[in-house]
Motif scaffolding. Structure first.
Motif, short mmCIF file in Angstrom:
data_model
loop_
_atom_site.label_atom_id
_atom_site.label_comp_id
_atom_site.label_asym_id
_atom_site.label_seq_id
_atom_site.Cartn_x
_atom_site.Cartn_y
_atom_site.Cartn_z
N UNK A 22 41.05 6.60 -61.27
CA UNK A 22 39.53 7.35 -61.27
C UNK A 22 39.32 8.87 -61.27
N UNK A 23 40.76 9.11 -61.25
CA UNK A 23 40.80 10.70 -61.77
C UNK A 23 41.05 10.89 -62.55
N UNK A 24 41.79 9.64 -63.81
CA UNK A 24 41.11 10.60 -65.00
C UNK A 24 39.34 10.13 -65.47
N UNK A 25 38.70 9.66 -65.06
CA UNK A 25 37.28 9.24 -65.54
C UNK A 25 36.60 10.77 -65.13
N UNK A 26 37.37 11.28 -63.28
CA UNK A 26 36.21 12.68 -63.56
C UNK A 26 36.14 13.32 -64.73
N UNK A 27 38.42 13.64 -64.60
CA UNK A 27 38.20 14.66 -65.41
C UNK A 27 38.25 14.21 -67.01
N UNK A 28 38.29 13.54 -67.71
CA UNK A 28 37.62 12.99 -68.66
C UNK A 28 36.56 12.27 -69.31
N UNK A 29 34.97 12.19 -68.90
CA UNK A 29 33.79 11.39 -68.94
C UNK A 29 33.97 11.59 -70.23
N UNK A 30 34.18 12.40 -71.12
CA UNK A 30 33.94 12.24 -73.02
C UNK A 30 34.53 11.65 -72.87
N UNK A 31 35.52 10.95 -72.57
CA UNK A 31 36.45 10.01 -73.37
C UNK A 31 36.79 8.31 -72.32
N UNK A 32 35.93 8.82 -71.71
CA UNK A 32 36.14 7.58 -70.57
C UNK A 32 34.61 6.74 -71.15
N UNK A 33 35.26 5.42 -71.31
CA UNK A 33 34.05 4.77 -71.26
C UNK A 33 33.27 3.71 -70.09
N UNK A 34 34.54 3.18 -70.01
CA UNK A 34 34.11 2.31 -68.70
C UNK A 34 35.51 2.42 -68.15
N UNK A 35 35.34 1.82 -66.39
CA UNK A 35 36.79 1.58 -65.73
C UNK A 35 36.54 0.71 -64.35
N UNK A 36 38.14 -0.04 -64.59
CA UNK A 36 37.86 -0.62 -63.43
C UNK A 36 38.75 -0.37 -62.39
N UNK A 37 38.31 -0.63 -61.56
CA UNK A 37 39.12 -0.40 -60.14
C UNK A 37 40.06 -1.43 -59.20
N UNK A 38 41.02 -1.79 -59.75
CA UNK A 38 42.16 -2.98 -58.17
C UNK A 38 42.54 -2.57 -57.37
#
Length: 274
Positions: A103-119
């Protein structure tokens, strides 16, 4: 005096390529595991979607640290790895503490994050969780991995069958380097991604385990509520490690989620909500 910034040592990793026009899955293991945590899931994904599985700092065969690595440190390590491999964008998939890092990665690097799965995620470590993690780190520093066995495996595997996979996880967990594990634990005692969750704008799937007593389903639902448009699914029968305890079902759910995400017709990239 001019200070020379040393490049980050690369994380130990395994990259499984695929021809599918889907984002590379960036697989982030939970505390106390390593990249092999994802092996059974990768067996399902192999040939269908690219997978980048790595050992976090102080885990597996990755470098150690001079001080306990924080979530921000893990995020920086992961992005350095992505860039070193020339991967334009990823879909982080994390479990437990690994989900908080994702989650922290997706927030810090939105330009490099296409989708996110948090288990099995949580938004932050509670006071009780912080106390338990601090105590665990100190116990391991003083008495090695055996000082926290078997309880350290029993709780995340609550109500799970005592089969070969569970025994394999326990053996691998107990055999890891105690000093490095203690560093990993103490680095996330005060983990908090509550603010970062609200900043996430990519499609997201939040997964909970019915028997998870460490980050219960209520916490996963709270995480879902913080991420605009996020989906939520609970896996009945699973506990704190859904991807490990129900790998085929989890891997299939990830593929179904990605298949439903709108795509750019000209590039094939996942469509991101802005």
């Amino acid at each position: 005096m001019n200070l020379v910034r040393r490049p980050r040592a690369p994380l130990h990793h395994a990259l499984h390529a695929a021809s599918a026009n889907l984002p590379t899955l960036l697989l982030i293991h939970p505390l106390g595991a390593d990249h092999t945590f994802w092996d059974a899931c990768i067996d399902v994904w192999r040939g269908r979607i690219a997978c980048l599985a790595c050992d976090l700092r102080c885990s597996g065969a990755s470098p150690g640290a001079d001080e306990p690595p924080s979530i921000d440190t893990h995020v920086a390590d992961l992005d350095a790895l992505r860039l070193s491999l020339g991967i334009a964008s990823v879909a982080p998939v994390g479990c437990a503490i690994g989900a908080m890092i994702a989650a922290a990665y997706a927030a810090a690097h939105p330009e490099a994050t296409e989708a996110l799965v948090l288990s099995n995620p949580a938004a932050r470590s509670s006071e009780e969780a912080a106390r338990r993690l601090t105590e665990r780190g100190r116990l391991v520093q003083a008495g090695g991995m055996q000082a926290i066995m078997p309880a350290a495996v029993e709780r995340p595997f609550l109500n799970q069958t005592d089969d070969a996979r569970r025994r394999s996880y326990a053996e691998r967990f107990a055999q890891q380097d105690a000093a490095r594990y203690a560093q990993s634990v103490l680095g996330v005692v005060d983990a908090d991604v509550h603010a970062e969750l609200a900043a996430i704008r990519c499609p997201a799937l939040v997964v909970a385990g019915e028997h998870d007593v460490l980050f219960p389903p209520d916490e996963a639902r709270a995480v879902r509520d913080r991420i605009p448009g996020a989906r939520y699914v609970r896996f009945d029968g699973a506990a704190h490690f859904v991807p490990y305890q129900m790998p085929t079902a989890f891997a299939s759910a990830v593929l179904d989620f990605l298949a439903d995400v709108p795509r750019d017709e000209s590039t094939g990239a996942l469509h991101l909500e802005q």
